[in-house]
Design an enzyme around this catalytic site. Structure first.
Site, PDB file in Angstrom:
ATOM      1  N   ALA A  13     -11.961   2.983   3.666  1.00 20.70           N
ATOM      2  CA  ALA A  13     -10.983   2.070   3.068  1.00 20.70           C
ATOM      3  C   ALA A  13     -10.037   2.810   2.113  1.00 20.70           C
ATOM      4  O   ALA A  13     -10.175   4.016   1.882  1.00 20.70           O
ATOM      5  CB  ALA A  13     -11.715   0.952   2.342  1.00 20.70           C
ATOM      6  N   HIS A  14      -9.111   2.063   1.551  1.00 16.80           N
ATOM      7  CA  HIS A  14      -8.104   2.676   0.688  1.00 16.80           C
ATOM      8  C   HIS A  14      -8.714   3.269  -0.582  1.00 16.80           C
ATOM      9  O   HIS A  14      -9.628   2.725  -1.150  1.00 16.80           O
ATOM     10  CB  HIS A  14      -6.959   1.716   0.350  1.00 16.80           C
ATOM     11  CG  HIS A  14      -7.336   0.371  -0.182  1.00 16.80           C
ATOM     12  ND1 HIS A  14      -6.400  -0.559  -0.514  1.00 16.80           N
ATOM     13  CD2 HIS A  14      -8.538  -0.213  -0.414  1.00 16.80           C
ATOM     14  CE1 HIS A  14      -7.002  -1.644  -0.943  1.00 16.80           C
ATOM     15  NE2 HIS A  14      -8.288  -1.470  -0.893  1.00 16.80           N
ATOM     16  N   ASN A  15      -8.160   4.417  -0.962  1.00 17.05           N
ATOM     17  CA  ASN A  15      -8.538   5.105  -2.203  1.00 17.05           C
ATOM     18  C   ASN A  15      -9.957   5.667  -2.210  1.00 17.05           C
ATOM     19  O   ASN A  15     -10.452   6.084  -3.252  1.00 17.05           O
ATOM     20  CB  ASN A  15      -8.340   4.183  -3.421  1.00 17.05           C
ATOM     21  CG  ASN A  15      -6.876   3.872  -3.660  1.00 17.05           C
ATOM     22  OD1 ASN A  15      -6.322   2.975  -3.028  1.00 17.05           O
ATOM     23  ND2 ASN A  15      -6.238   4.642  -4.517  1.00 17.05           N
ATOM     24  N   GLN A  71       0.865  -1.179   0.000  1.00 19.47           N
ATOM     25  CA  GLN A  71       0.000   0.000   0.000  1.00 19.47           C
ATOM     26  C   GLN A  71       0.903   1.231   0.000  1.00 19.47           C
ATOM     27  O   GLN A  71       1.381   1.690   1.033  1.00 19.47           O
ATOM     28  CB  GLN A  71      -0.949  -0.048   1.205  1.00 19.47           C
ATOM     29  CG  GLN A  71      -1.816  -1.320   1.220  1.00 19.47           C
ATOM     30  CD  GLN A  71      -2.856  -1.371   0.106  1.00 19.47           C
ATOM     31  OE1 GLN A  71      -3.683  -0.486  -0.024  1.00 19.47           O
ATOM     32  NE2 GLN A  71      -2.807  -2.424  -0.729  1.00 19.47           N
TER      33      GLN A  71
END
Lengths: 348, 348, 348
Positions: free
Chosen positions: A236-238, A195
């Site tokens: 969460a990511h992005n 990540q």
């Protein structure tokens, strides 16, 4: 503070005794004669006739003159502003300076006006803006940038490379910049996807306690200006969240989903990844969203539907026993008619 | 890194200019000419024609030769592996050695290769494996065993007697080994059931931020090899999770429930206690599971049903207004027929 | 410990060999000849015939005398009490005294009998009761009052002005007293409503790991005596919870909602704000509650309905495909009847 002065500062119309001295604020059911209160939610209107409050902020002029009133188009906002007359901001008690127990990297930039509490760690290459307060036991990684006037409550963890704007508050136990949940299944193993990205939090954001905001796989996870996030929320990511959005407690947004401006996610709502939610859209409590949502709409249910449609379906659901009984009776009736009809035919 | 070298190391077929120098990786919509990207999710296929990426990893040979391509049966996995060429693992920046502020019990075994951050506490009788990184403000209790190459991020709490294998990562704020939720109601009091057991985490597990894994009442709570757990997940006492399972954010597993291998719990899914979930079974987002689930199936809804059945029921649910209108019309029609029929009979 | 002595202390009837020496406790499927176990959940009855346990606590006298039995009206409670013979309470290993690394305000009152772990911070004006254990890395704000015999596990954050009674346990990572989620939207900005109130936790409360309890906007958030809260639970501002209630993991209670005594919220249940839940009422797992709930009832579903009604509706839901097929056939039949009837009429 004289009631007339409060009225003047709030831009509210005063009905009653402007000379009354107000010393604090309270809820309508418990307010005392030297306290100000407000009425915004109809559920609490029953307390109005008997409140002992020194003054009540209302939206519209009442018929009576039993109490002192301040009339303001937004009573809750006016009340919120009035609190600032009586109560200090939480940061005022935290003095500038760095606790001797804190461990700050040699090249980290921490202005003198910053408060750094005990057992704080600030990593190499990080910079804190002026007047920010980093409270006890926070861990701030390397190459982070935190703006001015931020409040970082105890036991917060901020991973490397996180960017935080001005006037941001982050409550205790929250984690910013942890790895997104990304694995590629290959021959029976979940291979970790590094990540590489980061988290960027814009100005005037507040984040509650024990919430998690993951760093992007690549690029950025973004929390837009003035967005407010409650406790135990998952970002969460992005994920990209537009400005002025509200994410209520225990809601969750999956990876790469984009929220517009002034979106509201009510408590325990959940969104799948890779979708878009339009501006000003409201997602109801416990709603489960699996596809893009239009702007300016309200959604409810799991799977989520437009609110009015969902309510209609729920109403039909509630009447199922009745309707299925009707169906059964109708079947019986049709059988009778059929029998009657065939008797008639045979008698022909 | 030359594209031809990346192709060789990934075991991918190269279509295009192998001499191109790739310096990093990016998402398909933002990649630049010196970056590698991938396409695995159809939602992003629209970005392929115009991506400026130096190379794109694809599953199948494309018709065009507009870009440089690497062909691999698992593009996402290949991309994940390619990241390792450009980005260091997070642990590389954490040097061996113990911060002077850390408090380590005299009889704790901490090899020299281990990184122990500031304000870490390691209790009596605990042992850390080689090359592990215990970051700032972690608290590790007594008689814990942590394996080699583990990454324990800041502010993690590991209770006494916890057993952790090799290559385990635990993100910030997570709590391992807290008491299970066990009380016996007796004469109006919830009498606490001592939680005597422990947590055992096998090799290659990763656990997200602010997750909780409770110790067993008696015996062990077990997280199987290679299982990956997201943020804010609850794993209750005496839960056993098989190898390679995925527990997505805000999912929860109640006490004594057993998950097989490669089980997937999607976001916000919840399982009651004392049930079994078969191998490779998928539980959909927000699903609520109240009974045993078979292997190799997909379940959705609350209460959870087999996915296809649930979808079918949901489709019927969505058509209820229409069907109930039909029912009403049918009733009217039947009444008409009955009237018609009785006219006919009376005219006979 | 001799089995006869255990029986005597538990007030249980002994069937079998009172001289047997019991050294510890275990689950029925894994217990050994020197261990005591119990049977309370029918799911585990299958293990009874073959258990190797030295003694089994049962509710009713069995027909056989294969094992040694202790008969007690509440086997789980009796078993929980028996654990105290073999296992020390968790606090026994934490000695009195303050770690040299702890930072305690000059005017904080911390009796000698208290354990204060490493890197703990206790703010000005706070007082800790005797024999309490404040474990490593906890941050306790200013003007807090914590009672006697409390267990505060590592990495807990307790904000200013929090009041905690006696015999309260709070597990790792939990946050008590963070700001409630209150904003007044005005001209496009979410204006923060200062959260002036506090949290008050009564005696004998236990709170799990990574849970959040927000301070009141005005007045108090209250957790009643003997209430037990699991991990990752959200208790919002101004919530009042009566005595003896149970809030299971990942449940959430929105602002100003009031729970009676002995209320149970099952896992992932959610309640909106400003409602009331009657005494002894049970809210099922994942239920979503949007209105007041009566006392002594069971509710399920989202939106929540009385349990029996919900189950009935769910049963109808499950039969929708069948019923809708019947509806379709009925329509066909009615059409036939209509055709038949009009033939008959035309032939008249």
């Amino acid at each position: 503070v004289k009631l007339s002065e409060i009225a003047a500062q709030l831009g509210a119309e005063l009905l009653g005794d402007g000379n009354l001295d107000i010393s604090s604020a309270a809820a309508i059911e418990s307010a005392k004669p030297d306290q100000i209160t407000f009425l915004a939610n109809d559920k609490y209107a029953k307390f109005l006739p008997e409140t002992r409050a020194g003054a009540v902020i209302l939206k519209e002029k009442p018929a009576d003159s039993t109490h002192n009133y301040l009339i303001h188009s937004e009573p809750y906002y006016a009340f919120a502003r009035s609190l600032r007359f009586f109560y200090p901001l939480p940061q005022t008690s935290l003095t500038a300076g760095t606790a001797s127990s804190a461990v700050i990297a040699a090249d980290a930039r921490v202005p003198e006006s910053v408060h750094v509490g005990d057992f704080v760690q600030i990593g190499a290459g990080s910079a804190i803006g002026k007047n920010s307060k980093i409270m006890a036991n926070c861990v701030i990684g390397r190459n982070c940038a935190i703006g001015d006037n931020c409040l970082i409550y105890p036991n917060v963890t901020i991973y490397d490379e996180t960017i935080i704007g001005n006037n941001v508050s982050i409550h205790a136990g929250t984690v910013i910049g942890s790895d997104g949940y990304g694995y590629a299944l290959y021959q029976g193993e979940h291979f970790k996807v590094l990540q590489i990205g980061r988290v960027r939090i814009e100005d005037d954001v507040e984040i509650g306690a024990n919430t998690t905001v993951d760093r992007a796989a690549l690029g950025e996870t973004v929390i837009g200006k003035g967005t407010k996030i409650d406790n135990l929320v998952q970002v969460a990511h992005n994920v990209k969240i537009g400005k002025g959005s509200l994410l209520v407690s225990q809601s969750g947004v999956s990876g790469s989903t984009t929220l517009g401006e002034y979106v509201i996610l009510a408590g325990q709502a959940g969104l799948v990844g890779h979708i878009t939610v339009g501006d000003r859209t409201i997602v109801g409590a416990q709603a489960g969203v699996g596809h893009n949502l239009e702007a300016d709409k309200i959604y409810g249910g799991s799977p989520a539907r437009e609110f009015r449609n969902w309510k209609k379906l729920e109403a039909h659901f509630a009447r199922l026993p009745e309707r299925m009984k009707e169906l059964k009776e109708l079947r019986r009736k049709v059988d009778e008619l059929a029998a009657q009809l065939s008797r008639l035919e045979s008698e022909k």
